[in-house]
Design an enzyme around this catalytic site. Structure first.
Site, short mmCIF file in Angstrom:
data_model
loop_
_atom_site.label_atom_id
_atom_site.label_comp_id
_atom_site.label_asym_id
_atom_site.label_seq_id
_atom_site.Cartn_x
_atom_site.Cartn_y
_atom_site.Cartn_z
N ARG A 77 -96.84 86.78 -32.74
CA ARG A 77 -97.83 87.74 -33.27
C ARG A 77 -97.29 88.47 -34.50
NH1 ARG A 77 -102.10 88.27 -29.82
NH2 ARG A 77 -101.81 87.65 -27.64
N ASP A 78 -96.25 87.94 -35.12
CA ASP A 78 -95.69 88.58 -36.30
C ASP A 78 -96.67 88.56 -37.47
OD1 ASP A 78 -93.01 89.27 -35.41
OD2 ASP A 78 -92.65 87.13 -35.29
N GLY A 115 -106.81 88.35 -36.12
CA GLY A 115 -105.61 88.84 -36.81
C GLY A 115 -105.02 87.78 -37.73
N ILE A 137 -109.39 82.69 -26.93
CA ILE A 137 -110.18 82.65 -25.71
C ILE A 137 -111.24 83.75 -25.72
CG2 ILE A 137 -108.26 81.66 -24.39
CD1 ILE A 137 -108.03 84.42 -22.98
N ASP A 138 -111.05 84.77 -26.57
CA ASP A 138 -111.97 85.91 -26.59
C ASP A 138 -113.30 85.59 -27.25
OD1 ASP A 138 -109.81 87.30 -25.50
OD2 ASP A 138 -109.13 87.99 -27.47
N ARG A 173 -116.44 92.25 1.79
CA ARG A 173 -115.73 93.08 0.81
C ARG A 173 -116.41 93.07 -0.55
NH1 ARG A 173 -109.74 90.57 2.07
NH2 ARG A 173 -109.09 92.06 3.67
N GLU A 233 -111.72 93.12 -19.54
CA GLU A 233 -110.58 94.05 -19.61
C GLU A 233 -110.85 95.25 -20.53
OE1 GLU A 233 -107.21 92.00 -21.21
OE2 GLU A 233 -108.30 91.21 -22.92
N ARG A 297 -111.19 94.83 -3.00
CA ARG A 297 -109.96 94.15 -3.44
C ARG A 297 -110.08 93.82 -4.92
NH1 ARG A 297 -108.46 96.03 0.48
NH2 ARG A 297 -107.44 95.09 2.31
N ARG A 306 -105.34 81.50 -20.15
CA ARG A 306 -104.89 80.90 -21.41
C ARG A 306 -104.30 79.50 -21.21
NH1 ARG A 306 -104.65 84.15 -25.74
NH2 ARG A 306 -104.45 86.41 -25.48
#
Length: 379
Positions: A77-78, A115, A137-138, A173, A233, A297, A306
């Site tokens: 990621r540099d 990026g 993947i996003d 659940r 997320e 849960r 990924r």
């Protein structure tokens, strides 16, 4: 005609990267072997370009990699203008330009997400012949209908939720499933629909915890004593979303006034908010248990999404984009991203997409489908 082509993969790894590398390499060579086109790869993204670490991409190297996950080139990621060197962040753009010319490259292909597109554009402004491919993947890169890697991640998330249905049903659940997606809800929305989730929470639609618990209680009244909650997320509650937007507005005002001291304070608050946000889904799970009385849960899929063999769709898409990339290089069309729009490959100028993010539109057909079949979006 191009004689020397360089390729690098940057940012997070993604299924389909090797398929794209293979397509570029094979397309570049197969058209006219008499031209003896040389294709090299730089290892570990922009860092490999800076450190001049390369590998030849030909023959055996390109064989049997179509189905491999990850990237044979490695990634990092540099950033070219903020590269960690000897404990300091340094602008290594000029060094990268030198290495580009050292290998007599006619073009550099940068494969990555938002990026990477931005970093590639920085190199393009330095005079390098740049062409990019959209992977993540996003699925959040602007200018393309799909990024390769997204379909595989969505399939993995779907299969995970399929398996969680049986244990949720057996134990009565609530099972909260957090999927990746950064600040967009493409994976959560697609996998949630495909797996029959009962609640889908995405960053584009701030949620109300009471609305979610009401939806689950209504299921209980109908005799459904379990629920699957798919959470992106980056999803936020209404209150957290308002706080986040306020901090972003304050940051923009500080930038406009060039108030460095105030900007640093706001950045500290944003960093604290990011830490708090990282624990959002566990808190959501506990709140739902308290509000509904159902045992809850939590499953966080994380980087599982990924890895592994790319789906047939991602292999096909990566191959299509890679082959079109080689064609664009041959036609000397640079400063562009090879994208897919309406099932056709198109060349999108990098300057039109950098700094933009493709969010889920609120009028997207998937959103409409969710609303029509009664899945709760937490509002």
């Amino acid at each position: 005609m191009a004689k020397h082509i360089g390729i690098l993969t940057a940012g997070g790894d993604s299924p389909g990267l090797n398929a794209a590398i293979r397509a570029i390499g094979k397309s570049a060579v197969s058209r006219d072997n008499k031209q003896n086109i040389r294709v090299i790869g730089f290892k570990d993204g922009f860092r490999g370009l800076m450190e001049n670490r390369t590998m030849r991409l030909e023959g055996e190297t390109l064989s049997n990699i179509l189905t491999l996950g990850g990237t044979i080139l490695g990634t990092s990621r540099d950033k070219p203008h903020k590269m960690p060197v000897s404990g300091q962040l340094m602008d290594m753009t000029d060094v990268m330009v030198e290495n580009y010319h050292r290998h007599h490259l006619d073009a550099l292909v940068c494969i990555g997400g938002g990026g990477t597109q931005k970093n590639a554009y920085r190199l393009a402004k330095k005079g390098i012949n740049i062409i990019t491919l959209p992977k993540t993947i996003d699925n959040d890169v602007s200018g393309t209908d799909y990024t390769f890697g997204f379909n595989t991640a969505m399939e993995i998330a779907t299969r995970a939720m399929d398996r969680l249905h049986s244990t949720a049903h057996s134990h009565h659940r609530i099972i909260v499933v957090e999927v990746m997606g950064h600040n967009t809800g493409w994976i959560a929305l697609g996998a949630g629909i495909a797996s029959g989730a009962d609640v889908i929470l995405i960053p584009e639609i701030p949620y109300n915890i009471n609305a979610i618990s009401d939806a689950i209680r209504q299921r209980l009244h109908r005799g459904k004593n379990f629920s699957i909650v798919a959470v992106a997320e980056g999803a936020l509650s209404v209150e957290e979303h308002e706080k986040y937007e306020k901090l972003k507005r304050e940051k923009e005002r500080a930038k406009g006034k060039k108030s460095i001291q105030k900007l640093e304070k706001i950045q500290e608050k944003l960093s604290e908010f990011a830490k708090h946000r990282a624990t959002n889904t566990p808190r959501l799970s506990m709140q739902l248990e308290q509000l509904t009385g159902l045992e809850t849960r939590l499953t966080i899929l994380g980087h599982l999404q990924r890895g592994g063999t790319p789906s047939a769709f991602d292999r096909t898409l990566a191959t299509q984009l890679g082959a079109a990339c080689a064609c664009a290089i041959r036609e000397e069309k640079f400063g562009v991203m090879v994208a897919i729009q309406n099932n056709q490959t198109v060349l999108v100028p990098l300057k039109e997409i950098i700094g933009k993010r493709k969010n889920v539109p609120l009028d997207h057909p998937w959103i409409e489908s969710v609303q029509r079949i009664g899945i709760s979006l937490g509002r």
